[in-house]
Design a protein around this motif. Structure first.
Motif, PDB file in Angstrom:
ATOM      1  N   VAL A 177      -0.477 -17.085  -2.598  1.00  0.00           N
ATOM      2  CA  VAL A 177       0.452 -17.561  -1.573  1.00  0.00           C
ATOM      3  C   VAL A 177       1.046 -16.367  -0.810  1.00  0.00           C
ATOM      4  N   GLY A 178       1.443 -15.345  -1.541  1.00  0.00           N
ATOM      5  CA  GLY A 178       2.077 -14.168  -0.938  1.00  0.00           C
ATOM      6  C   GLY A 178       1.183 -13.487   0.080  1.00  0.00           C
ATOM      7  N   ARG A 179      -0.081 -13.356  -0.271  1.00  0.00           N
ATOM      8  CA  ARG A 179      -1.029 -12.682   0.626  1.00  0.00           C
ATOM      9  C   ARG A 179      -1.183 -13.460   1.943  1.00  0.00           C
ATOM     10  N   ILE A 180      -1.322 -14.770   1.836  1.00  0.00           N
ATOM     11  CA  ILE A 180      -1.490 -15.599   3.047  1.00  0.00           C
ATOM     12  C   ILE A 180      -0.205 -15.595   3.880  1.00  0.00           C
ATOM     13  N   LEU A 181       0.903 -15.718   3.184  1.00  0.00           N
ATOM     14  CA  LEU A 181       2.210 -15.735   3.858  1.00  0.00           C
ATOM     15  C   LEU A 181       2.428 -14.448   4.659  1.00  0.00           C
ATOM     16  N   ALA A 182       2.097 -13.337   4.051  1.00  0.00           N
ATOM     17  CA  ALA A 182       2.284 -12.043   4.717  1.00  0.00           C
ATOM     18  C   ALA A 182       1.385 -11.945   5.948  1.00  0.00           C
ATOM     19  N   ARG A 183       0.171 -12.459   5.803  1.00  0.00           N
ATOM     20  CA  ARG A 183      -0.765 -12.434   6.933  1.00  0.00           C
ATOM     21  C   ARG A 183      -0.215 -13.276   8.086  1.00  0.00           C
ATOM     22  N   ARG A 184       0.307 -14.460   7.727  1.00  0.00           N
ATOM     23  CA  ARG A 184       0.858 -15.354   8.754  1.00  0.00           C
ATOM     24  C   ARG A 184       2.050 -14.716   9.467  1.00  0.00           C
ATOM     25  N   LEU A 185       2.867 -14.013   8.701  1.00  0.00           N
ATOM     26  CA  LEU A 185       4.080 -13.412   9.282  1.00  0.00           C
ATOM     27  C   LEU A 185       3.823 -12.010   9.846  1.00  0.00           C
ATOM     28  N   LYS A 186       2.612 -11.541   9.646  1.00  0.00           N
ATOM     29  CA  LYS A 186       2.202 -10.186  10.096  1.00  0.00           C
ATOM     30  C   LYS A 186       3.129  -9.114   9.515  1.00  0.00           C
ATOM     31  N   ILE A 187       3.376  -9.240   8.247  1.00  0.00           N
ATOM     32  CA  ILE A 187       4.169  -8.221   7.559  1.00  0.00           C
ATOM     33  C   ILE A 187       3.407  -7.769   6.300  1.00  0.00           C
ATOM     34  N   ALA A 188       3.935  -6.751   5.659  1.00  0.00           N
ATOM     35  CA  ALA A 188       3.238  -6.175   4.498  1.00  0.00           C
ATOM     36  C   ALA A 188       3.302  -7.102   3.282  1.00  0.00           C
ATOM     37  N   PHE A 189       2.296  -6.970   2.433  1.00  0.00           N
ATOM     38  CA  PHE A 189       2.283  -7.704   1.172  1.00  0.00           C
ATOM     39  C   PHE A 189       2.161  -6.717   0.016  1.00  0.00           C
ATOM     40  N   VAL A 190       3.020  -6.897  -0.975  1.00  0.00           N
ATOM     41  CA  VAL A 190       2.945  -6.039  -2.165  1.00  0.00           C
ATOM     42  C   VAL A 190       2.950  -6.921  -3.407  1.00  0.00           C
ATOM     43  N   ASP A 191       2.033  -6.638  -4.309  1.00  0.00           N
ATOM     44  CA  ASP A 191       2.001  -7.338  -5.589  1.00  0.00           C
ATOM     45  C   ASP A 191       2.308  -6.283  -6.656  1.00  0.00           C
ATOM     46  N   THR A 192       3.365  -6.487  -7.419  1.00  0.00           N
ATOM     47  CA  THR A 192       3.787  -5.421  -8.348  1.00  0.00           C
ATOM     48  C   THR A 192       2.709  -5.120  -9.399  1.00  0.00           C
ATOM     49  N   ASP A 193       1.982  -6.145  -9.843  1.00  0.00           N
ATOM     50  CA  ASP A 193       0.906  -5.912 -10.824  1.00  0.00           C
ATOM     51  C   ASP A 193      -0.176  -5.011 -10.228  1.00  0.00           C
ATOM     52  N   GLU A 194      -0.587  -5.358  -9.008  1.00  0.00           N
ATOM     53  CA  GLU A 194      -1.639  -4.569  -8.344  1.00  0.00           C
ATOM     54  C   GLU A 194      -1.182  -3.131  -8.119  1.00  0.00           C
ATOM     55  N   GLN A 195       0.084  -3.012  -7.731  1.00  0.00           N
ATOM     56  CA  GLN A 195       0.649  -1.694  -7.451  1.00  0.00           C
ATOM     57  C   GLN A 195       0.668  -0.834  -8.720  1.00  0.00           C
ATOM     58  N   ILE A 196       1.060  -1.442  -9.825  1.00  0.00           N
ATOM     59  CA  ILE A 196       1.095  -0.719 -11.099  1.00  0.00           C
ATOM     60  C   ILE A 196      -0.324  -0.300 -11.500  1.00  0.00           C
ATOM     61  N   GLU A 197      -1.268  -1.216 -11.374  1.00  0.00           N
ATOM     62  CA  GLU A 197      -2.658  -0.890 -11.752  1.00  0.00           C
ATOM     63  C   GLU A 197      -3.197   0.250 -10.892  1.00  0.00           C
ATOM     64  N   LYS A 198      -2.840   0.210  -9.612  1.00  0.00           N
ATOM     65  CA  LYS A 198      -3.319   1.242  -8.686  1.00  0.00           C
ATOM     66  C   LYS A 198      -2.715   2.602  -9.065  1.00  0.00           C
ATOM     67  N   GLU A 199      -1.410   2.614  -9.259  1.00  0.00           N
ATOM     68  CA  GLU A 199      -0.741   3.888  -9.545  1.00  0.00           C
ATOM     69  C   GLU A 199      -1.112   4.456 -10.913  1.00  0.00           C
ATOM     70  N   GLU A 200      -1.303   3.553 -11.880  1.00  0.00           N
ATOM     71  CA  GLU A 200      -1.640   4.026 -13.232  1.00  0.00           C
ATOM     72  C   GLU A 200      -3.149   4.269 -13.394  1.00  0.00           C
ATOM     73  N   GLY A 201      -3.912   3.716 -12.463  1.00  0.00           N
ATOM     74  CA  GLY A 201      -5.356   3.879 -12.504  1.00  0.00           C
ATOM     75  C   GLY A 201      -6.033   3.121 -13.638  1.00  0.00           C
ATOM     76  N   ARG A 202      -5.398   2.063 -14.108  1.00  0.00           N
ATOM     77  CA  ARG A 202      -6.045   1.228 -15.140  1.00  0.00           C
ATOM     78  C   ARG A 202      -5.443  -0.167 -15.162  1.00  0.00           C
ATOM     79  N   ALA A 203      -6.097  -1.024 -15.916  1.00  0.00           N
ATOM     80  CA  ALA A 203      -5.698  -2.433 -15.929  1.00  0.00           C
ATOM     81  C   ALA A 203      -4.443  -2.650 -16.781  1.00  0.00           C
TER      82      ALA A 203
END
Ligand code: S3P
Length: 169
Positions: free
Chosen positions: A17-43
């Motif tokens: 829902v968040g991803r679609i909502l952000a696209r509709r509003l033309k604003i950024a989308f952040v998912d804390t789980d994805e962000q943590i995985e990206k920064e830590e470099g693991r699942a």
């Protein structure tokens, strides 16, 4: 407009829902789980397995603190356990408007069947675990939320439309 934060149980549809909502509003989308995985470099699975849940919870709080410093409106989707941590309550309040995507236990269990990514649902009966966690968490979600959206029977797009509609009021 300010930030919108989506909270709710695993499988509630926060990320989708968040991803679609952000696209509709033309604003950024952040998912804390994805962000943590990206920064830590693991699942997340690996973080839980190696450092334990407490470490993951600290990383979640750190994400909220970082998000507070970001400029520009955004949609934030947070992990199902993040609102349960008391230290996150003032951070969520300061970050923006919190919407609880509420769904029935049966619906969540159906969506989460066969999941291998969420450490809290592995081993034993996922249905039982979901039931137990829901009992503990539902009152917290309801207390933390600025808005509660009953998503039962709604499609992802209908949930998005409802959130947009409520913003116009
Ligand atoms: C968790 C939910 C997960 C993820 C982690 C722990 C929880 O996120 O943060 O597995 O405690 O409910 P989703 O709610 O996006 O599945």
């Amino acid at each position: 407009m300010g930030n919108i934060i989506l909270i709710g149980f695993m499988g509630a549809g926060k990320t989708t829902v968040g991803r679609i909502l952000a696209r509709r509003l033309k604003i950024a989308f952040v998912d804390t789980d994805e962000q943590i995985e990206k920064e830590e470099g693991r699942a997340i699975r690996d973080i839980f397995a190696r450092e334990g849940e407490a470490c993951f919870r600290e990383l979640e709080t750190l994400q909220l603190k970082k998000l507070k410093k970001r400029k520009g409106d955004m949609i934030v989707s947070v992990g199902g356990g993040l609102p349960v941590q008391k230290q996150n309550h003032p951070l969520l309040k300061e970050l923006g408007t919190t919407i609880y995507l509420k769904a029935d236990k049966e619906t969540l269990a159906r969506r989460l069947r066969g999941d291998t990514k969420r450490p809290l649902l592995q081993g034993g009966s996922p249905e039982e675990k979901i039931g137990q966690l829901m009992k503990e968490r539902e009152p917290v979600y309801e207390q933390v939320a600025d808005e509660i959206l009953l998503t039962e029977g709604m499609s992802v797009n209908e949930v998005v439309e409802q959130i947009l509609h409520n913003r116009m009021k």
